[in-house]
Design a protein around this motif. Sequence first.
Motif, mmCIF file in Angstrom:
data_model
loop_
_atom_site.group_PDB
_atom_site.id
_atom_site.type_symbol
_atom_site.label_atom_id
_atom_site.label_comp_id
_atom_site.label_asym_id
_atom_site.label_seq_id
_atom_site.Cartn_x
_atom_site.Cartn_y
_atom_site.Cartn_z
ATOM 1 N N LYS A 97 -7.942 40.147 -16.151
ATOM 2 C CA LYS A 97 -7.593 40.576 -17.511
ATOM 3 C C LYS A 97 -6.376 39.788 -18.019
ATOM 4 O O LYS A 97 -6.317 39.389 -19.185
ATOM 5 N N MET A 98 -5.402 39.587 -17.094
ATOM 6 C CA MET A 98 -4.230 38.796 -17.488
ATOM 7 C C MET A 98 -4.637 37.369 -17.824
ATOM 8 O O MET A 98 -4.109 36.757 -18.759
ATOM 9 N N ALA A 99 -5.600 36.826 -17.052
ATOM 10 C CA ALA A 99 -6.059 35.457 -17.277
ATOM 11 C C ALA A 99 -6.648 35.299 -18.656
ATOM 12 O O ALA A 99 -6.441 34.278 -19.331
ATOM 13 N N ASN A 100 -7.405 36.315 -19.140
ATOM 14 C CA ASN A 100 -8.001 36.235 -20.471
ATOM 15 C C ASN A 100 -6.946 36.339 -21.571
ATOM 16 O O ASN A 100 -7.092 35.749 -22.648
ATOM 17 N N ILE A 101 -5.857 37.086 -21.288
ATOM 18 C CA ILE A 101 -4.807 37.220 -22.290
ATOM 19 C C ILE A 101 -4.048 35.910 -22.474
ATOM 20 O O ILE A 101 -3.755 35.484 -23.599
ATOM 21 N N ILE A 102 -3.723 35.231 -21.326
ATOM 22 C CA ILE A 102 -2.933 33.999 -21.406
ATOM 23 C C ILE A 102 -3.815 32.753 -21.402
ATOM 24 O O ILE A 102 -3.319 31.641 -21.264
ATOM 25 N N ASN A 103 -5.118 32.949 -21.586
ATOM 26 C CA ASN A 103 -6.077 31.828 -21.490
ATOM 27 C C ASN A 103 -5.722 30.691 -22.459
ATOM 28 O O ASN A 103 -5.851 30.829 -23.661
ATOM 29 N N PRO A 104 -5.277 29.536 -21.920
ATOM 30 C CA PRO A 104 -4.993 28.403 -22.793
ATOM 31 C C PRO A 104 -6.236 27.568 -23.074
ATOM 32 O O PRO A 104 -6.173 26.585 -23.797
ATOM 33 N N PHE A 105 -7.351 27.946 -22.485
ATOM 34 C CA PHE A 105 -8.582 27.164 -22.611
ATOM 35 C C PHE A 105 -9.631 27.914 -23.434
ATOM 36 O O PHE A 105 -10.828 27.783 -23.226
ATOM 37 N N SER A 106 -9.180 28.793 -24.371
ATOM 38 C CA SER A 106 -10.104 29.626 -25.135
ATOM 39 C C SER A 106 -11.077 28.794 -25.952
ATOM 40 O O SER A 106 -12.233 29.182 -26.154
ATOM 41 N N ILE A 107 -10.638 27.633 -26.433
ATOM 42 C CA ILE A 107 -11.550 26.768 -27.195
ATOM 43 C C ILE A 107 -12.671 26.283 -26.309
ATOM 44 O O ILE A 107 -13.837 26.243 -26.715
ATOM 45 N N PHE B 134 -9.328 34.884 -13.036
ATOM 46 C CA PHE B 134 -8.052 34.292 -12.610
ATOM 47 C C PHE B 134 -8.275 33.052 -11.753
ATOM 48 O O PHE B 134 -7.547 32.065 -11.855
ATOM 49 N N SER B 135 -9.313 33.108 -10.916
ATOM 50 C CA SER B 135 -9.615 31.961 -10.062
ATOM 51 C C SER B 135 -9.994 30.746 -10.894
ATOM 52 O O SER B 135 -9.575 29.621 -10.605
ATOM 53 N N MET B 136 -10.761 30.967 -11.969
ATOM 54 C CA MET B 136 -11.147 29.853 -12.825
ATOM 55 C C MET B 136 -9.947 29.336 -13.618
ATOM 56 O O MET B 136 -9.845 28.138 -13.908
ATOM 57 N N LEU B 137 -9.007 30.249 -13.959
ATOM 58 C CA LEU B 137 -7.781 29.806 -14.635
ATOM 59 C C LEU B 137 -6.987 28.853 -13.738
ATOM 60 O O LEU B 137 -6.514 27.799 -14.181
ATOM 61 N N LEU B 138 -6.845 29.231 -12.454
ATOM 62 C CA LEU B 138 -6.143 28.357 -11.510
ATOM 63 C C LEU B 138 -6.843 27.012 -11.382
ATOM 64 O O LEU B 138 -6.212 25.954 -11.354
ATOM 65 N N PHE B 139 -8.158 27.067 -11.319
ATOM 66 C CA PHE B 139 -8.947 25.849 -11.202
ATOM 67 C C PHE B 139 -8.717 24.927 -12.403
ATOM 68 O O PHE B 139 -8.486 23.725 -12.267
ATOM 69 N N LYS B 140 -8.740 25.521 -13.622
ATOM 70 C CA LYS B 140 -8.574 24.706 -14.824
ATOM 71 C C LYS B 140 -7.147 24.158 -14.949
ATOM 72 O O LYS B 140 -6.941 23.040 -15.440
ATOM 73 N N ILE B 141 -6.165 24.949 -14.493
ATOM 74 C CA ILE B 141 -4.784 24.456 -14.509
ATOM 75 C C ILE B 141 -4.642 23.248 -13.586
ATOM 76 O O ILE B 141 -4.030 22.229 -13.938
ATOM 77 N N ILE B 142 -5.235 23.360 -12.400
ATOM 78 C CA ILE B 142 -5.179 22.246 -11.432
ATOM 79 C C ILE B 142 -5.860 21.011 -11.997
ATOM 80 O O ILE B 142 -5.331 19.901 -11.929
ATOM 81 N N ILE B 143 -7.038 21.224 -12.603
ATOM 82 C CA ILE B 143 -7.768 20.096 -13.177
ATOM 83 C C ILE B 143 -6.987 19.477 -14.334
ATOM 84 O O ILE B 143 -6.909 18.244 -14.469
ATOM 85 N N ALA B 144 -6.369 20.336 -15.161
ATOM 86 C CA ALA B 144 -5.578 19.824 -16.282
ATOM 87 C C ALA B 144 -4.391 18.993 -15.778
ATOM 88 O O ALA B 144 -4.076 17.928 -16.325
ATOM 89 N N TYR B 145 -3.740 19.471 -14.724
ATOM 90 C CA TYR B 145 -2.622 18.733 -14.133
ATOM 91 C C TYR B 145 -3.084 17.386 -13.588
ATOM 92 O O TYR B 145 -2.427 16.343 -13.798
ATOM 93 N N ILE C 184 -5.733 15.698 -14.519
ATOM 94 C CA ILE C 184 -6.113 14.820 -15.632
ATOM 95 C C ILE C 184 -4.863 14.194 -16.254
ATOM 96 O O ILE C 184 -4.852 13.003 -16.592
ATOM 97 N N TYR C 185 -3.809 15.001 -16.372
ATOM 98 C CA TYR C 185 -2.550 14.466 -16.890
ATOM 99 C C TYR C 185 -2.023 13.354 -15.985
ATOM 100 O O TYR C 185 -1.609 12.282 -16.464
ATOM 101 N N GLN C 186 -2.044 13.591 -14.659
ATOM 102 C CA GLN C 186 -1.594 12.573 -13.718
ATOM 103 C C GLN C 186 -2.465 11.323 -13.788
ATOM 104 O O GLN C 186 -1.969 10.194 -13.662
ATOM 105 N N PHE C 187 -3.745 11.529 -14.010
ATOM 106 C CA PHE C 187 -4.670 10.402 -14.141
ATOM 107 C C PHE C 187 -4.304 9.548 -15.361
ATOM 108 O O PHE C 187 -4.251 8.317 -15.285
ATOM 109 N N ILE C 188 -4.051 10.227 -16.485
ATOM 110 C CA ILE C 188 -3.706 9.505 -17.721
ATOM 111 C C ILE C 188 -2.389 8.755 -17.555
ATOM 112 O O ILE C 188 -2.272 7.580 -17.919
ATOM 113 N N VAL C 189 -1.379 9.438 -16.979
ATOM 114 C CA VAL C 189 -0.075 8.797 -16.770
ATOM 115 C C VAL C 189 -0.208 7.604 -15.837
ATOM 116 O O VAL C 189 0.384 6.537 -16.067
ATOM 117 N N SER C 190 -1.004 7.742 -14.781
ATOM 118 C CA SER C 190 -1.181 6.657 -13.824
ATOM 119 C C SER C 190 -1.885 5.467 -14.451
ATOM 120 O O SER C 190 -1.537 4.310 -14.183
#
Length: 499
Positions: free
Chosen positions: A453-463, A472-483, A485-491
């Motif tokens: 429920k907390m994951a849906n409230i703070i969901n930054p991936f609503s779009i 919550f598990s999928m939120l962690l997964f998406k945060i890791i993937i987003a991080y 992807i950011y490292q990939f772009i910076v690299s």
Amino acid sequence: MAEYTCSVCNVKFYDREKKFTNDENKCILHSEMDKNKYNGLLNELFIERIELYIDKNILNNKDNKVTFYNVKIPIFKTETRDSTYLWDKISKKFEYNNFKILFIKSVFYGEEKLSSLKNNYLIFEECDFLKKVIISDCKELIFSNTRFHTYLTYKNDLKEQSINSNLSFNDCIFNIIEFKGVTFNNELFANSKENKSFKLEELNFENCILKNRLNLLNNNYLLKINKLYFINTILENKVIIKSCEIKDLRLIETRFKNFCNFEKNKFVSLSLNETIFEKMVSFQQTKFLTNVDFYYVTFKEHSIFKNTIFTNELNLENALFEKNSSFLNISAHEREKDYKDKYKGKPINIKVANRETARIIKDSFEKQNNIIEANKYYAVEMKEREKELEIIKNPLDSIVFFFHKLSSDHSQNWMLSLFWIFLISYLVTSVKTTYGMFETILYNIFIYGVFDKMANIINPFSIMTRGESLTFSMLLFKIIIAYLIYQFIVSVRQNTRRK
């Protein structure tokens, strides 16, 4: 009494000398007899002959010049007699100043202390000194094509003042040289362009001042020096120490006031301490085969380390760079050159002793707007920072640096980031597909859906989720993937900018 004529100097001599030398054609000055051992009678006859020779040449001498050609000088030093004995006798014969005393193709068998001639010019050409040579105080002293077989020293015993000397060596061969407390007005080593025989084993300057240029460049020939020491010395003119192989170089409390060229050298051992370079200094294409620590070394002008090799650690933590320096293409290993004399392959990052060294090199590249090379040493700086962190004292910083390195090698490896993106996505997909109870298990683990429920409230991936519920598990997964992807772009963008 039989009379003989010397074939070298054309003087007359008699049975007394002939019986001693056993030579009818040469006087005692030029005789080839063995003079490598002390002989009192030999010395007495030699002094008599050399005084007569000087008297003969001084008379009606308009050029103020006396030349000794092919003279064989015996050993004069004993336990009770100093090595200045011969030179004291010679100096007494010159009542007037500004005489030029030349020794040409002569051999000195004993230790020589060149003194008492401070008002005259002393010149040696193509001579051999077989034993120690001590220089005390001479007005002008020139050695040309002369070989010093053992030890040459010029020391000032007067601690209150420095000796001003017009000393120079032209195309000479040395073993060990030591200068202490002397001010040199002339260029010390004036070698010809094609001097293949120039050799120098050890050279030591202590409390000296060099007003003219110091040039140890032997053109296209490698000059090997075992020891080269500059201790509390001032060099006012250009210094060229180029294309040398030096086993032990020490620059201690020394000041270089003009341009210094240390290019294409090989340093096996090195000690740098409290030395100041007031003008530009260049170490281009030099190989440092030992740990290098510029300990309290000050560079007031530009310093160049282009294509320099540091096989061991470099420490710049205590160095002061008042102006920009160039570290372009420094490498930990030597690289081959092609037929156009260009380097093959890429330089390998050198080992740094600490984070400050990496930061100084990075900062140098940034000032030159060389972002590509700056990024490389930014990564080195991060690795050194990681070594400084202790997980007990800095747990959060240690974790951040660990994952930063693991995910992209500090933004230097875009393939590593891409690898983790695919690997984590594959593992999560495989687990969801293989185990039907995956969501149920995670639901029970995370306190019966409270975190969901907390994951849906703070969901930054609503779009991206189109309003669907997010566990919550999928939120962690998406945060890791987003991080990642950011490292990939910076690299990927690290070749243009770091941030």
